[in-house]
Write a protein that holds these residues in place. Sequence first.
Motif, short mmCIF file in Angstrom:
data_model
loop_
_atom_site.label_atom_id
_atom_site.label_comp_id
_atom_site.label_asym_id
_atom_site.label_seq_id
_atom_site.Cartn_x
_atom_site.Cartn_y
_atom_site.Cartn_z
N GLN A 201 0.82 -1.20 0.00
CA GLN A 201 0.00 0.00 0.00
C GLN A 201 0.86 1.26 0.00
N LEU A 202 1.97 1.22 0.74
CA LEU A 202 2.82 2.41 0.85
C LEU A 202 4.24 1.98 1.14
N ILE A 203 5.19 2.64 0.47
CA ILE A 203 6.61 2.41 0.71
C ILE A 203 7.27 3.75 1.00
N ILE A 204 8.03 3.82 2.09
CA ILE A 204 8.67 5.06 2.53
C ILE A 204 10.18 4.83 2.60
N ASN A 205 10.94 5.75 1.99
CA ASN A 205 12.39 5.70 2.14
C ASN A 205 12.87 7.02 2.72
N ALA A 206 13.26 6.98 3.98
CA ALA A 206 13.87 8.13 4.66
C ALA A 206 15.25 7.74 5.15
N ALA A 216 12.36 0.89 -10.63
CA ALA A 216 11.45 -0.25 -10.42
C ALA A 216 10.26 0.18 -9.57
N LEU A 217 10.51 1.00 -8.55
CA LEU A 217 9.43 1.48 -7.69
C LEU A 217 8.40 2.26 -8.51
N MET A 218 8.88 3.18 -9.34
CA MET A 218 7.96 3.97 -10.17
C MET A 218 7.20 3.08 -11.15
N LYS A 219 7.89 2.13 -11.72
CA LYS A 219 7.24 1.22 -12.67
C LYS A 219 6.09 0.47 -12.00
N PHE A 220 6.32 -0.05 -10.81
CA PHE A 220 5.27 -0.80 -10.12
C PHE A 220 4.12 0.12 -9.71
N TYR A 221 4.43 1.37 -9.39
CA TYR A 221 3.36 2.33 -9.08
C TYR A 221 2.52 2.61 -10.33
N VAL A 222 3.17 2.89 -11.43
CA VAL A 222 2.46 3.22 -12.66
C VAL A 222 1.59 2.05 -13.10
N GLU A 223 2.06 0.84 -12.86
CA GLU A 223 1.30 -0.37 -13.23
C GLU A 223 0.22 -0.70 -12.22
N GLY A 224 0.12 0.09 -11.13
CA GLY A 224 -0.92 -0.13 -10.14
C GLY A 224 -0.63 -1.24 -9.16
N ARG A 225 0.63 -1.66 -9.07
CA ARG A 225 0.98 -2.74 -8.14
C ARG A 225 1.51 -2.21 -6.81
N GLN A 227 0.35 1.14 -4.22
CA GLN A 227 -0.63 2.21 -4.11
C GLN A 227 0.05 3.59 -4.07
N ASN A 228 1.09 3.73 -3.25
CA ASN A 228 1.78 5.02 -3.12
C ASN A 228 3.20 4.81 -2.61
N TYR A 229 4.03 5.84 -2.78
CA TYR A 229 5.35 5.83 -2.15
C TYR A 229 5.73 7.24 -1.73
N VAL A 230 6.58 7.30 -0.70
CA VAL A 230 7.09 8.55 -0.13
C VAL A 230 8.61 8.47 -0.16
N LEU A 231 9.25 9.47 -0.77
CA LEU A 231 10.71 9.48 -0.84
C LEU A 231 11.26 10.79 -0.28
N ASP A 232 12.20 10.65 0.64
CA ASP A 232 12.93 11.80 1.17
C ASP A 232 14.37 11.78 0.70
N VAL A 233 14.81 10.66 0.14
CA VAL A 233 16.20 10.50 -0.30
C VAL A 233 16.20 9.98 -1.73
N TRP A 234 17.31 10.26 -2.45
CA TRP A 234 17.32 10.07 -3.90
C TRP A 234 18.67 9.55 -4.37
N GLU A 235 18.64 8.70 -5.39
CA GLU A 235 19.88 8.32 -6.05
C GLU A 235 20.43 9.53 -6.80
N GLY A 236 21.74 9.75 -6.68
CA GLY A 236 22.36 10.87 -7.37
C GLY A 236 22.15 12.20 -6.69
N GLU A 237 21.69 12.19 -5.47
CA GLU A 237 21.46 13.41 -4.71
C GLU A 237 22.72 14.28 -4.70
N PRO A 238 22.60 15.61 -4.92
CA PRO A 238 21.40 16.45 -4.87
C PRO A 238 20.55 16.46 -6.15
#
Length: 371
Positions: A201-206, A216-225, A227-238
Motif C-alpha cells: 500500500q505504501l513504501i517510505i524511504n527516509a 522499479a518502484l515507479m514502474k510498479f506504481y504506474v502499473e498499479g501494483r 498504491q503510493n510511495y514517499v521518498l525523502d532521499v534520492w539516487e544521485g542526490e542532490p
Amino acid sequence: MIHAAADQNLYKIKELKPPQVQLSLYNPSDGIPDLNGIDALILRTVTHLNADTLPHIPSSLKFIGTGSSGTDHLDIDYLESNGIHVADANGCNARSVAEYVMTALLLWREEHNPDQPFGKVGVIGVGKAGSAVVEILTDFGIKCVEYDPPREQRDSTFNSSSIEEVLDCEILTFHVPLNKKGEYPTYHWLNEEKLSGHQFQLIINAARGGVIDEIALMKFYVEGRIQNYVLDVWEGEPDFNTKVAKHAFIATPHIAGYSEQSKVRATEIIFDKMADYFDLKNACPQYEKLTKTVDLAHIEYDLVKLLTRLHPILGYDKALRDLSARPDKKILFRNLRNEWPYRYEYNFLKVRSEILNEFPELKTLGVSAVG
C-alpha cells in the motif's frame, strides 16, 4: 588549543564549541578547505572524503566528525588507515525521522483510508532511527514487523523477522545505511524481484538514496501494483529523478531528520566526541532546548491542516516539485536543505488543550497543551 575547521552550516557551531577549540568556518560549496595545521575537521554529508577528494592528509589532522547519523560520504577505511579517528552523530535525528514517517502515514491515511486502521508496517533497519520509528508506531497501536539481520548478529536481545515476514507487510519503511559491499549489502535492496508478487500500500524511504531501486518502484506504481510511495532521499542526490518525484505521494529533499532539536543534538554529540578524543577537560556548553506555542486560534482545522501547520513536510514537497523543471535544480535542492528554518519536534510544541482533545493524534505524537 585545538584548531578545528567546521562546515559553516552546522547548527549552533559557534555556540556549542568547547572553550579550548579555535574554529575556522568554511563554505562546503567552495570545496574542502586547507587543512594544514588543522587538528579536527567537522563536516556534513555534502562533503565527501576519500582518496580522490583528500589525497594528501596533513599530519596535523587527527579527528574527523560528521554531524550526521550516516557515514556513507566518508571512506572510513581510507581515513582510519591514515591515522584519522572518525566520529558520527548516530541517533541525533532518530526522533525527527520517526516523526516524518508517522506524519507521512497520517497524511496518507487521511487521503486514502481515513476510517481504516493501518495494516502491518515492516521496519527495515532497526538501529537508532528504526527503533524510534517502531516506538512511535507502537504508540499509535500499529503492528510492526522488525527486520534487521545485522543487528540480530551483534545484539543477543534482538530477534529479526524473516525476509518473508517483512515483505508480507502492507507498508514498508526503510532505515538502513547504504552499503554496496559486505555480508548485508543494501544497495537496491528493494528491487523488482522483491516488489514482484506483493501489493504494497505504501513504501517510505527516509534512509539513503539507492536503498530502493527508484525506477522499479515507479514502474510498479504506474502499473498499479503499489498504491503510493514517499521518498525523502534520492539516487544521485542532490540531483533527483523528476519523473520518480512526480509520481510520489510525498517527495522531499532529504529533510526527514531535520529539526531544531536534532541539529542541536548532532553538534553536541560531535563536540562531545571530539572533547573525549582530545581529552579536553572543560565541558561543552549546553544549549537550552526551548518549547514553542503554535497559535491555532480562530481557524477551522482538520487533521491534515493541523499537521501541515505543525510539520513542513508538505511545504517541502511543494517546493521540490516547483523546482523539478529548473536546470539548476541540484543547487536549489541544496538550498532547500540549508535555507529553510528548522521545525520543532512535536514534543517541543504546545497548542490549546481543546485542539488536543479534538485531535488525539497530536497528543500521541507528543504535542502538549499550553499552560
